[in-house]
Scaffold this motif. Sequence first.
Motif, mmCIF file in Angstrom:
data_model
loop_
_atom_site.group_PDB
_atom_site.id
_atom_site.type_symbol
_atom_site.label_atom_id
_atom_site.label_comp_id
_atom_site.label_asym_id
_atom_site.label_seq_id
_atom_site.Cartn_x
_atom_site.Cartn_y
_atom_site.Cartn_z
ATOM 1 N N ARG A 3 36.233 -4.548 35.655
ATOM 2 C CA ARG A 3 37.489 -4.026 35.122
ATOM 3 C C ARG A 3 38.319 -3.383 36.228
ATOM 4 O O ARG A 3 39.545 -3.567 36.280
ATOM 5 C CB ARG A 3 37.191 -3.005 34.023
ATOM 6 C CG ARG A 3 38.436 -2.556 33.282
ATOM 7 C CD ARG A 3 38.068 -1.892 31.974
ATOM 8 N NE ARG A 3 39.247 -1.581 31.189
ATOM 9 C CZ ARG A 3 39.201 -1.125 29.951
ATOM 10 N NH1 ARG A 3 38.036 -0.943 29.364
ATOM 11 N NH2 ARG A 3 40.311 -0.849 29.286
ATOM 12 N N CYS A 4 37.677 -2.651 37.106
ATOM 13 C CA CYS A 4 38.394 -2.050 38.237
ATOM 14 C C CYS A 4 39.022 -3.135 39.109
ATOM 15 O O CYS A 4 40.184 -3.029 39.515
ATOM 16 C CB CYS A 4 37.435 -1.209 39.085
ATOM 17 S SG CYS A 4 36.930 0.336 38.333
ATOM 18 N N ARG A 5 38.245 -4.157 39.388
ATOM 19 C CA ARG A 5 38.761 -5.244 40.227
ATOM 20 C C ARG A 5 39.958 -5.934 39.570
ATOM 21 O O ARG A 5 40.938 -6.292 40.237
ATOM 22 C CB ARG A 5 37.645 -6.254 40.503
ATOM 23 C CG ARG A 5 36.558 -5.750 41.450
ATOM 24 C CD ARG A 5 35.614 -6.890 41.798
ATOM 25 N NE ARG A 5 34.619 -6.477 42.760
ATOM 26 C CZ ARG A 5 33.339 -6.242 42.456
ATOM 27 N NH1 ARG A 5 32.925 -6.387 41.204
ATOM 28 N NH2 ARG A 5 32.481 -5.866 43.387
ATOM 29 N N GLU A 6 39.877 -6.132 38.251
ATOM 30 C CA GLU A 6 40.971 -6.813 37.541
ATOM 31 C C GLU A 6 42.248 -5.983 37.574
ATOM 32 O O GLU A 6 43.350 -6.519 37.768
ATOM 33 C CB GLU A 6 40.546 -7.094 36.100
ATOM 34 C CG GLU A 6 39.494 -8.198 35.986
ATOM 35 C CD GLU A 6 38.862 -8.253 34.595
ATOM 36 O OE1 GLU A 6 39.289 -7.456 33.721
ATOM 37 O OE2 GLU A 6 37.939 -9.060 34.402
ATOM 38 N N VAL A 7 42.114 -4.660 37.357
ATOM 39 C CA VAL A 7 43.304 -3.795 37.389
ATOM 40 C C VAL A 7 43.932 -3.814 38.772
ATOM 41 O O VAL A 7 45.160 -3.937 38.928
ATOM 42 C CB VAL A 7 42.936 -2.358 36.973
ATOM 43 C CG1 VAL A 7 44.107 -1.416 37.215
ATOM 44 C CG2 VAL A 7 42.525 -2.301 35.511
ATOM 45 N N ILE A 8 43.098 -3.721 39.811
ATOM 46 C CA ILE A 8 43.606 -3.735 41.187
ATOM 47 C C ILE A 8 44.335 -5.040 41.469
ATOM 48 O O ILE A 8 45.450 -5.062 41.992
ATOM 49 C CB ILE A 8 42.452 -3.549 42.191
ATOM 50 C CG1 ILE A 8 41.830 -2.168 42.045
ATOM 51 C CG2 ILE A 8 42.955 -3.734 43.623
ATOM 52 C CD1 ILE A 8 40.497 -2.034 42.741
ATOM 53 N N ALA A 9 43.685 -6.153 41.108
ATOM 54 C CA ALA A 9 44.281 -7.459 41.380
ATOM 55 C C ALA A 9 45.629 -7.606 40.670
ATOM 56 O O ALA A 9 46.606 -8.120 41.240
ATOM 57 C CB ALA A 9 43.319 -8.561 40.942
ATOM 58 N N SER A 10 45.697 -7.123 39.414
ATOM 59 C CA SER A 10 46.936 -7.226 38.647
ATOM 60 C C SER A 10 48.047 -6.417 39.295
ATOM 61 O O SER A 10 49.177 -6.901 39.452
ATOM 62 C CB SER A 10 46.687 -6.737 37.216
ATOM 63 O OG SER A 10 47.898 -6.655 36.501
ATOM 64 N N ILE A 11 47.741 -5.205 39.699
ATOM 65 C CA ILE A 11 48.758 -4.340 40.311
ATOM 66 C C ILE A 11 49.240 -4.933 41.633
ATOM 67 O O ILE A 11 50.448 -5.026 41.890
ATOM 68 C CB ILE A 11 48.201 -2.917 40.529
ATOM 69 C CG1 ILE A 11 47.990 -2.226 39.181
ATOM 70 C CG2 ILE A 11 49.140 -2.094 41.406
ATOM 71 C CD1 ILE A 11 47.297 -0.891 39.285
ATOM 72 N N MET A 12 48.299 -5.369 42.466
ATOM 73 C CA MET A 12 48.673 -5.882 43.785
ATOM 74 C C MET A 12 49.491 -7.173 43.655
ATOM 75 O O MET A 12 50.485 -7.374 44.356
ATOM 76 C CB MET A 12 47.424 -6.114 44.620
ATOM 77 C CG MET A 12 46.666 -4.846 44.946
ATOM 78 S SD MET A 12 45.197 -5.107 45.967
ATOM 79 C CE MET A 12 45.951 -5.295 47.585
ATOM 80 N N GLU A 13 49.081 -8.027 42.739
ATOM 81 C CA GLU A 13 49.775 -9.306 42.555
ATOM 82 C C GLU A 13 51.197 -9.098 42.064
ATOM 83 O O GLU A 13 52.162 -9.668 42.602
ATOM 84 C CB GLU A 13 48.967 -10.131 41.553
ATOM 85 C CG GLU A 13 49.438 -11.560 41.400
ATOM 86 C CD GLU A 13 48.541 -12.333 40.449
ATOM 87 O OE1 GLU A 13 49.088 -12.932 39.499
ATOM 88 O OE2 GLU A 13 47.310 -12.314 40.632
ATOM 89 N N GLU A 14 51.369 -8.257 41.039
ATOM 90 C CA GLU A 14 52.688 -8.062 40.477
ATOM 91 C C GLU A 14 53.576 -7.203 41.369
ATOM 92 O O GLU A 14 54.793 -7.363 41.384
ATOM 93 C CB GLU A 14 52.568 -7.454 39.085
ATOM 94 C CG GLU A 14 51.912 -8.420 38.105
ATOM 95 C CD GLU A 14 52.037 -7.950 36.668
ATOM 96 O OE1 GLU A 14 51.145 -8.264 35.881
ATOM 97 O OE2 GLU A 14 53.010 -7.253 36.357
ATOM 98 N N GLN A 15 52.967 -6.295 42.101
ATOM 99 C CA GLN A 15 53.766 -5.485 43.015
ATOM 100 C C GLN A 15 54.345 -6.354 44.120
ATOM 101 O O GLN A 15 55.503 -6.198 44.502
ATOM 102 C CB GLN A 15 52.913 -4.364 43.614
ATOM 103 C CG GLN A 15 53.691 -3.462 44.564
ATOM 104 C CD GLN A 15 52.933 -2.206 44.899
ATOM 105 O OE1 GLN A 15 52.313 -1.604 44.038
ATOM 106 N NE2 GLN A 15 52.973 -1.804 46.151
ATOM 107 N N ASN A 16 53.533 -7.276 44.625
ATOM 108 C CA ASN A 16 54.027 -8.173 45.665
ATOM 109 C C ASN A 16 55.166 -9.042 45.145
ATOM 110 O O ASN A 16 56.108 -9.373 45.863
ATOM 111 C CB ASN A 16 52.894 -9.068 46.173
ATOM 112 C CG ASN A 16 51.890 -8.283 46.995
ATOM 113 O OD1 ASN A 16 52.221 -7.256 47.564
ATOM 114 N ND2 ASN A 16 50.657 -8.767 47.059
ATOM 115 N N ALA A 17 55.096 -9.394 43.854
ATOM 116 C CA ALA A 17 56.106 -10.292 43.285
ATOM 117 C C ALA A 17 57.356 -9.553 42.812
ATOM 118 O O ALA A 17 58.480 -10.037 42.989
ATOM 119 C CB ALA A 17 55.492 -11.078 42.129
ATOM 120 N N ASN A 18 57.167 -8.358 42.213
ATOM 121 C CA ASN A 18 58.293 -7.713 41.510
ATOM 122 C C ASN A 18 58.641 -6.308 41.994
ATOM 123 O O ASN A 18 59.631 -5.745 41.544
ATOM 124 C CB ASN A 18 57.970 -7.625 40.009
ATOM 125 C CG ASN A 18 57.668 -8.977 39.419
ATOM 126 O OD1 ASN A 18 58.373 -9.934 39.679
ATOM 127 N ND2 ASN A 18 56.602 -9.063 38.632
#
Length: 515
Positions: free
Chosen positions: A263-278
């Motif tokens: 769950r920690c990994r998923e939250v991190i991945a989501s934040i990093m991915e969307e931050q890079n995009a938006n």
Amino acid sequence: MVHPSVLVEDRGMFQFLFQPWIIALAGAGYLISLAVYRLWLSPLAKFPGPKLAALTLWYELYYDIYCEGQYTFQIIRMHEKYGPIVRISPWELHISDPDYYEVLYSRDSPRNKYEYYTRQFGLTKTAMATVDHYHHRLLRSNMNPYFAMTRIRKLEPLIQGLVDKLCDRLREFKGTGTPVALQYPFTCFATDVVTDYTMGAGFHYLDEPDFVPRWSRTLSGVAKSGVYIKPFPWLIKVFNALPESWLSWLNPEMDLTFHFQRRCREVIASIMEEQNANGYDKVKSQFSHPTFFHDVLNSNLPPEEKSPERLWQEVQVVVGAGAETTGKALTWTMFYLLHSPDKLQKLREELNQLDPDRTATLLDFEKMPYLTSVILEGLRLSYGLSTRLQRVAPDRALQFREWSIPAGTPVGMSSTLMHHDERIFPDSHKFIPERWLDLEQRKHLEKYMVAFTKGSRQCIGMNLARSEILLALPKVLRELDFELYETTLEDVTLAHDMFLPFPKMDSKGVRVLIK
């Protein structure tokens, strides 16, 4: 070309050197030399203590592994025999002098950690496991604002909402005659607070009908496993090499740990991915509030300190430590109050007098003298971490009375010894909130209350933990009536120090009936 006679001679020498008696003699010589060095030539040879402890680490391992977390009690006996400073291993000293605590755990002078102790959980990228003082300061400088009291006050409604849910869940057991082990709901509460606070979405363990006893046992099991991993860190590599399915088969309670990490990994991945995009603002709008990950990712830390691996390790430490220790502090404090009806009545009278409408805020609770005294005494008797915490002065000798401690020497002190020093806390094993009531006396005693340790490496979650307890304890005690069920003082008495404090091994915990 090498003459055959030379080859024969070399072969003969090789065979001679590897005769069993030569190997045995060399091994014996090495062990004797090592013993001579450790006992008489080492810079620590001048310090008092058992010769066996100075000779080998197996002395400590016997008490901690074979005797299940008894080395702290053996250290206490050493101090009784040898005095305030003792050598407890070939490389480590321990001090029992409350007035030295703020020297060893300095805020101003560099203090490294002892690498031997930082490796026991395999979370080597975290601030907790960072050995170097200056590297630790870098990591903490970007974490401290997130756990500052100003931030916590803004999120008080979040904590209060989970307190309400805790009371609702406990109310389900009212009049049923079913005993409740308080460690489980309190650990669920603390877990939901810290996960919601740091990750923007809690684990909702309070919604589980049985309060997820496996989660509490998993947290305890992780602490206990450190006793074995500390001297044998290669075990971490073995575990990491095994498939999760195998480990879950060996220990089904590991499932929750793996779920937590995923769950920690998923939250991190989501934040990093969307931050890079938006961009940053777009990402944090997904969550109920900016998360721990947002703060770190948008800090000025070097890129390597923002890696997904480091971030999930960091949050694992914050959540694991915050859930177990806060849950235990609430549980043990509840026992002492239920075991002392006069003190419970005194607390309820203060709450009714100062908060008749039951609308008090965190700031109001902080000003209530008996409530805060109860919490301080509960923290003292639940210890935080019961293990010794070593500090290393890397660049200077430390002076303790007539002893000069060489630079680079690991030196430990323990909350267990501090909180039971009879000169400071008379009748130290008794629950006496009144000792904290006088403000001048409280100021004096707080110098020696080290449940969150002190210095530059003081527990980062201290403000959050205290806020949780301040908000939860009054509401639980005013809305519900409890009766102890087959629970005695032994169930809250430190009997095993395995990083965290544990009572007797066959304890079923603090159990209550809700009337």
